[in-house]
Scaffold this active site. Structure first.
Site, PDB file in Angstrom:
ATOM      1  N   GLY A  50       0.811  -1.214   0.000  1.00 42.04           N
ATOM      2  CA  GLY A  50       0.000   0.000   0.000  1.00 42.04           C
ATOM      3  C   GLY A  50       0.848   1.270   0.000  1.00 42.04           C
TER       4      GLY A  50
ATOM      5  CB  CYS B 291       8.143   5.899  15.156  1.00 36.68           C
ATOM      6  SG  CYS B 291       9.032   5.971  16.702  1.00 36.68           S
TER       7      CYS B 291
ATOM      8  CG  HIS C  43      -0.080  -6.589   4.716  1.00 40.24           C
ATOM      9  ND1 HIS C  43      -0.085  -6.208   6.031  1.00 40.24           N
ATOM     10  CD2 HIS C  43       0.293  -5.488   4.022  1.00 40.24           C
ATOM     11  CE1 HIS C  43       0.286  -4.939   6.132  1.00 40.24           C
ATOM     12  NE2 HIS C  43       0.512  -4.466   4.928  1.00 40.24           N
TER      13      HIS C  43
ATOM     14  CB  THR D 245      10.993  -9.667 -12.362  1.00 39.07           C
ATOM     15  OG1 THR D 245      12.043  -9.356 -13.277  1.00 39.07           O
ATOM     16  CG2 THR D 245      10.466 -11.067 -12.622  1.00 39.07           C
TER      17      THR D 245
ATOM     18  CD  GLN E 262      -6.373  -0.551   7.833  1.00 42.92           C
ATOM     19  OE1 GLN E 262      -7.024  -1.572   8.048  1.00 42.92           O
ATOM     20  NE2 GLN E 262      -5.103  -0.435   8.172  1.00 42.92           N
TER      21      GLN E 262
HETATM   22  C1  PLP Z   1      -4.838   3.449   5.324  1.00 39.94           C
HETATM   23  C2  PLP Z   1      -3.506   2.818   5.003  1.00 39.94           C
HETATM   24  N1  PLP Z   1      -2.896   3.143   3.865  1.00 39.94           N
HETATM   25  C3  PLP Z   1      -1.716   2.597   3.520  1.00 39.94           C
HETATM   26  C4  PLP Z   1      -1.083   1.688   4.328  1.00 39.94           C
HETATM   27  C5  PLP Z   1       0.230   1.100   3.915  1.00 39.94           C
HETATM   28  O1  PLP Z   1       0.067  -0.215   3.462  1.00 39.94           O
HETATM   29  P1  PLP Z   1       1.283  -1.251   3.456  1.00 39.94           P
HETATM   30  O2  PLP Z   1       1.469  -1.724   4.849  1.00 39.94           O
HETATM   31  O3  PLP Z   1       0.833  -2.340   2.524  1.00 39.94           O
HETATM   32  O4  PLP Z   1       2.478  -0.539   2.917  1.00 39.94           O
HETATM   33  C6  PLP Z   1      -1.687   1.323   5.544  1.00 39.94           C
HETATM   34  C7  PLP Z   1      -1.025   0.380   6.465  1.00 39.94           C
HETATM   35  O5  PLP Z   1      -1.292   0.353   7.639  1.00 39.94           O
HETATM   36  C8  PLP Z   1      -2.933   1.898   5.879  1.00 39.94           C
HETATM   37  O6  PLP Z   1      -3.559   1.589   7.017  1.00 39.94           O
END
Ligand code: PLP
Length: 382
Positions: free
Chosen positions: A74, A327, A201, A237, A179
């Site tokens: 994400g 963090c 995930h 890839t 989410q």
């Molecule tokens: C709202 C939101 N966006 C983006 C992400 C980032 O996703 P990823 O953990 O797959 O990098 C998260 C992860 O907690 C999230 O809660």
């Protein structure tokens, strides 16, 4: 250990692990190779991409329609959207005050490079306020990016309304749906956004893969160079195996969505009600409770209690939950989401997040409620 930190990540579903291990055993090779083995991998990759798009309500045929760009997760998809969507030069970018750091900190980078970044405020329930949006959109705007649901409170954002306003001004909208997918029904076409981020995930799929869905006419400028994969929008890839894990997890999550949604909401409400009954509303408050929320997320404030001490005490008591944004050092910063909601310092420093999954049981929730109550009573005494 009872795991109620599913907004952080979820357990890989058995069916997903099985599908991925079969894919590894099948020996899928590089989908860009010209030989038969490469072509077989390409066909399986294209099938998975098309299935994922279809599960999300995208409109696709293999060679035209909406597109799906696989990323490492994400965070990468959000960065790709913020830096690469819309006309690349000039124009402001608009985000909300409660975006995930992969949007807000990418926006900080844009700001440092001279882009004007405007930030939509949220109300005390954590819902983005749109009063200024139309006025702001009268200025040349490259992109609007607003999340579907907040990762800390679960509060749903008015993305349908935002997408309507963006369309009136011809400005692309990116929605971080990380989410929401797998928790509430999400249809990319109904959202009428230009792009949407997904991360499997968060719904019992593999870590290490994510995607940016793009509608059929939005342009994405690449952030990486050096390959022609994925129409050169995100070269490198592709992993057929991770893609198959993604596809399997999404299929399972969507198949289970109505039953799991009702169950998770029942359990989340049971947890909140039990705690309120046991501790009382002068000891705790539920952040964002008056807004529409995802069914599985609860952000609870215990004013006067140190959230870090509480999460550690709960960890010792066998409950894995979170303070929100951890963090790298393992300590936690005050939540930018709760700050943006205008909550008091006492509330912010005493708030924790509990997030359920479709695997969470009633026995676990009753046990979590008991252990939280005990920890709070103990911490208040000391
Ligand atoms: C709202 C939101 N966006 C983006 C992400 C980032 O996703 P990823 O953990 O797959 O990098 C998260 C992860 O907690 C999230 O809660």
């Amino acid at each position: 250990m009872i795991y109620v930190d599913n907004n952080s990540t979820t357990r890989l579903a058995d069916e997903v692990a099985q599908a991925m291990s079969e894919a590894y055993a099948a020996g899928y090779l590089n989908p860009s190779s010209q030989h038969q083995l490469g072509q077989k991998a390409r066909r399986r990759l294209d099938d998975a991409r098309e299935n994922i798009l279809n599960f999300l309500g995208g409109e696709t045929t293999r060679f035209q329609g909406d597109r799906l760009v696989f990323t490492s997760g994400g965070t990468e998809a959000n960065n790709l959207a913020l830096f690469g969507l819309g006309k690349i030069t000039g124009g402001q970018v608009i985000i909300s005050a409660i975006e995930h750091p992969s949007i807000s900190e990418a926006a900080d980078q844009l700001r440092a490079r001279g882009t004007i970044v405007r930030v939509l405020p949220v109300n005390t329930d954590g819902v983005a306020q749109l009063d200024q949006l139309s006025d702001w959109l009268a200025e040349p705007t490259r992109l609007v990016s607003v999340m579907l649901a907040n990762n800390e409170t679960g509060v749903l954002q008015p993305v349908t309304e935002i997408s309507h306003i963006c369309r009136q001004h011809g400005v692309p909208l990116h929605v971080d749906a990380v989410q929401g997918i797998g928790k509430i029904p999400v249809n990319f076409r109904s959202l009428q956004a230009s792009a949407m981020t997904i991360s499997p995930h968060k719904f019992h799929g593999p870590r290490g893969i994510g995607a940016l869905v793009l509608d059929d006419h939005v342009k994405l400028n690449p952030a990486m160079f050096g390959g022609s994969q994925q129409l050169a929008m995100r070269p490198g890839t592709e992993s057929v195996e991770l893609t198959i894990g993604f596809e399997t997890a999404l299929k399972l999550a969507i198949g289970a969505i109505s039953e799991a949604g009702i169950r998770m909401q029942f359990l989340r409400d049971r947890l909140e009600d039990t705690l309120l009954k046991d501790l009382g509303s002068d000891v705790m408050a539920i952040n964002g409770r008056n807004a529409l929320r995802l069914p599985h997320t609860s952000n609870i404030a215990f004013p006067g209690i140190d959230r870090q001490a509480l999460v550690m005490a709960l960890d010792m008591a066998g409950v894995a939950c979170s303070t929100g944004s951890a963090c790298a050092s393992g300590s936690s910063e005050p939540s930018p989401t709760l700050i943006a909601m205008g909550l008091s310092e006492e509330v912010i420093s005493g708030s924790i997040r509990l997030s359920l999954s479709r695997d969470t049981t009633e026995e676990e929730i009753d046990e979590v409620a008991k252990r939280i109550s005990n920890c709070i009573k103990h911490l208040r005494r000391s």
